[in-house]
Scaffold this motif. Structure first.
Motif, PDB file in Angstrom:
ATOM      1  N   TYR A  14      -7.263  -8.846   3.140  1.00  0.00           N
ATOM      2  CA  TYR A  14      -7.611  -7.663   2.362  1.00  0.00           C
ATOM      3  C   TYR A  14      -6.395  -7.207   1.561  1.00  0.00           C
ATOM      4  O   TYR A  14      -5.277  -7.196   2.072  1.00  0.00           O
ATOM      5  CB  TYR A  14      -8.060  -6.532   3.293  1.00  0.00           C
ATOM      6  CG  TYR A  14      -8.255  -5.195   2.610  1.00  0.00           C
ATOM      7  CD1 TYR A  14      -9.391  -4.939   1.838  1.00  0.00           C
ATOM      8  CD2 TYR A  14      -7.297  -4.192   2.722  1.00  0.00           C
ATOM      9  CE1 TYR A  14      -9.561  -3.719   1.204  1.00  0.00           C
ATOM     10  CE2 TYR A  14      -7.471  -2.966   2.088  1.00  0.00           C
ATOM     11  CZ  TYR A  14      -8.601  -2.736   1.336  1.00  0.00           C
ATOM     12  OH  TYR A  14      -8.774  -1.540   0.699  1.00  0.00           O
ATOM     13  N   THR A  15      -6.629  -6.823   0.302  1.00  0.00           N
ATOM     14  CA  THR A  15      -5.592  -6.229  -0.533  1.00  0.00           C
ATOM     15  C   THR A  15      -6.029  -4.826  -0.907  1.00  0.00           C
ATOM     16  O   THR A  15      -7.090  -4.652  -1.531  1.00  0.00           O
ATOM     17  CB  THR A  15      -5.352  -7.065  -1.805  1.00  0.00           C
ATOM     18  OG1 THR A  15      -4.946  -8.379  -1.424  1.00  0.00           O
ATOM     19  CG2 THR A  15      -4.263  -6.431  -2.669  1.00  0.00           C
ATOM     20  N   GLY A  16      -5.239  -3.834  -0.497  1.00  0.00           N
ATOM     21  CA  GLY A  16      -5.541  -2.440  -0.797  1.00  0.00           C
ATOM     22  C   GLY A  16      -4.672  -1.915  -1.914  1.00  0.00           C
ATOM     23  O   GLY A  16      -3.995  -2.674  -2.614  1.00  0.00           O
ATOM     24  N   HIS A  17      -4.661  -0.590  -2.081  1.00  0.00           N
ATOM     25  CA  HIS A  17      -3.840   0.034  -3.125  1.00  0.00           C
ATOM     26  C   HIS A  17      -2.354  -0.132  -2.839  1.00  0.00           C
ATOM     27  O   HIS A  17      -1.552  -0.310  -3.750  1.00  0.00           O
ATOM     28  CB  HIS A  17      -4.170   1.531  -3.246  1.00  0.00           C
ATOM     29  CG  HIS A  17      -5.562   1.787  -3.706  1.00  0.00           C
ATOM     30  ND1 HIS A  17      -5.997   1.534  -4.983  1.00  0.00           N
ATOM     31  CD2 HIS A  17      -6.643   2.260  -3.049  1.00  0.00           C
ATOM     32  CE1 HIS A  17      -7.267   1.833  -5.097  1.00  0.00           C
ATOM     33  NE2 HIS A  17      -7.688   2.285  -3.933  1.00  0.00           N
ATOM     34  N   ARG A  18      -1.985  -0.045  -1.555  1.00  0.00           N
ATOM     35  CA  ARG A  18      -0.566  -0.115  -1.193  1.00  0.00           C
ATOM     36  C   ARG A  18      -0.242  -1.239  -0.226  1.00  0.00           C
ATOM     37  O   ARG A  18       0.918  -1.606  -0.087  1.00  0.00           O
ATOM     38  CB  ARG A  18      -0.126   1.205  -0.553  1.00  0.00           C
ATOM     39  CG  ARG A  18      -0.106   2.368  -1.520  1.00  0.00           C
ATOM     40  CD  ARG A  18       0.405   3.617  -0.856  1.00  0.00           C
ATOM     41  NE  ARG A  18       1.649   3.406  -0.161  1.00  0.00           N
ATOM     42  CZ  ARG A  18       2.217   4.295   0.630  1.00  0.00           C
ATOM     43  NH1 ARG A  18       1.650   5.444   0.838  1.00  0.00           N
ATOM     44  NH2 ARG A  18       3.354   4.030   1.231  1.00  0.00           N
ATOM     45  N   LYS A  20      -1.264  -5.035   2.047  1.00  0.00           N
ATOM     46  CA  LYS A  20      -2.021  -6.272   2.209  1.00  0.00           C
ATOM     47  C   LYS A  20      -2.196  -6.485   3.702  1.00  0.00           C
ATOM     48  O   LYS A  20      -1.246  -6.295   4.471  1.00  0.00           O
ATOM     49  CB  LYS A  20      -1.276  -7.456   1.595  1.00  0.00           C
ATOM     50  CG  LYS A  20      -1.199  -7.405   0.084  1.00  0.00           C
ATOM     51  CD  LYS A  20      -0.465  -8.614  -0.458  1.00  0.00           C
ATOM     52  CE  LYS A  20      -0.403  -8.554  -1.978  1.00  0.00           C
ATOM     53  NZ  LYS A  20       0.356  -9.687  -2.537  1.00  0.00           N
ATOM     54  N   ASN A  41       3.656  -3.835   3.717  1.00  0.00           N
ATOM     55  CA  ASN A  41       3.890  -2.735   2.790  1.00  0.00           C
ATOM     56  C   ASN A  41       5.350  -2.785   2.367  1.00  0.00           C
ATOM     57  O   ASN A  41       6.182  -3.413   3.030  1.00  0.00           O
ATOM     58  CB  ASN A  41       3.563  -1.390   3.449  1.00  0.00           C
ATOM     59  CG  ASN A  41       3.519  -0.241   2.450  1.00  0.00           C
ATOM     60  OD1 ASN A  41       3.399  -0.445   1.245  1.00  0.00           O
ATOM     61  ND2 ASN A  41       3.618   0.978   2.943  1.00  0.00           N
ATOM     62  N   ASP A 154       5.571  12.466  -7.979  1.00  0.00           N
ATOM     63  CA  ASP A 154       4.473  11.625  -8.438  1.00  0.00           C
ATOM     64  C   ASP A 154       3.254  12.493  -8.717  1.00  0.00           C
ATOM     65  O   ASP A 154       3.122  13.597  -8.181  1.00  0.00           O
ATOM     66  CB  ASP A 154       4.123  10.571  -7.378  1.00  0.00           C
ATOM     67  CG  ASP A 154       5.256   9.574  -7.158  1.00  0.00           C
ATOM     68  OD1 ASP A 154       6.104   9.423  -8.062  1.00  0.00           O
ATOM     69  OD2 ASP A 154       5.279   8.951  -6.087  1.00  0.00           O
ATOM     70  N   ASP A 156       0.366  12.435  -7.639  1.00  0.00           N
ATOM     71  CA  ASP A 156      -0.468  12.759  -6.473  1.00  0.00           C
ATOM     72  C   ASP A 156       0.299  13.490  -5.375  1.00  0.00           C
ATOM     73  O   ASP A 156      -0.181  13.627  -4.262  1.00  0.00           O
ATOM     74  CB  ASP A 156      -1.106  11.488  -5.900  1.00  0.00           C
ATOM     75  CG  ASP A 156      -0.079  10.503  -5.366  1.00  0.00           C
ATOM     76  OD1 ASP A 156       1.128  10.643  -5.687  1.00  0.00           O
ATOM     77  OD2 ASP A 156      -0.486   9.590  -4.623  1.00  0.00           O
TER      78      ASP A 156
END
Length: 196
Positions: A14-18, A20, A41, A154, A156
């Motif tokens: 799985y590869t997420g936003h931040r 793997k 990460n 940032d 967010d």
């Protein structure tokens, strides 16, 4: 301990936003196959800042994992620019070869989140949130002799600045207001170093 478990394979799941997420295939000395999760990460840095009045500087921000607010020392993940420094501001012994990038990250994150730039950094240790699962190393520092810079959070990042005495910070831990591992490490290291 001559016989050990050995990694014989790693597959990206799985590869997420931040992050793997991988599945590692492991072989025991007895020939049994085991499967472990491995979460990759970026490394990062965090710093407990001491302001001009001797107070400790924290940020309070919403964390989706907690679905609530967390009081922490400023910190974050490394970026590509975190590789060089024009001066040595580290005050503790021999440092690993990649220490400059951790120092640069700590200084950048401190200024971005609080507007303070530490003139001196004391390296405490690296932490790994879960040594059986995560790759990320976070270097933890104590920052002193701060000068004023400019916040640059940032898009967010919504946070408030909190200033506490060392005793108030320890009380925050005891009362459950601080539960972040790197922050707890930094507070107790500060207390030990200052012999408070």
């Amino acid at each position: 301990m001559s016989e050990r478990i050995k990694k014989i394979g790693r597959e990206l799941k799985y590869t997420g936003h931040r992050v793997k997420v991988y599945e590692d295939t492991m072989l025991t000395p007895e020939g049994e196959i085991l499967y472990y999760d491995y979460v990759e990460n970026r490394n990062g840095a965090a710093v407990l800042l001491e302001d001009e009045e001797g107070k400790l500087v924290f940020v309070k921000q919403y964390r989706q994992v907690l679905d609530g607010e967390s009081v922490e020392i400023p910190g974050g993940c490394m970026e590509k620019g975190d590789v060089t420094l024009s001066e040595d501001i580290l005050t503790k012994g021999e440092a690993p070869p990649d220490m400059e990038a951790f120092i640069s990250c700590a200084r950048r994150e401190a200024e971005e989140e609080t507007g303070l730039i530490p003139g001196k950094l004391h390296f405490i240790n690296y932490i790994v949130a879960s040594v059986g699962l995560f790759s990320e190393r976070t270097a933890v520092f104590i920052g002193t002799e701060c000068t004023r810079g400019k916040t640059n959070r940032d898009s967010d990042e919504y946070m408030d600045i909190i200033r506490l005495t060392i005793d108030e910070a320890v009380d925050y831990i005891a009362s459950g207001k601080i539960h972040d591992g790197k922050t707890i490490l930094a507070i107790y290291a500060y207390k030990l170093l200052k012999k408070c």
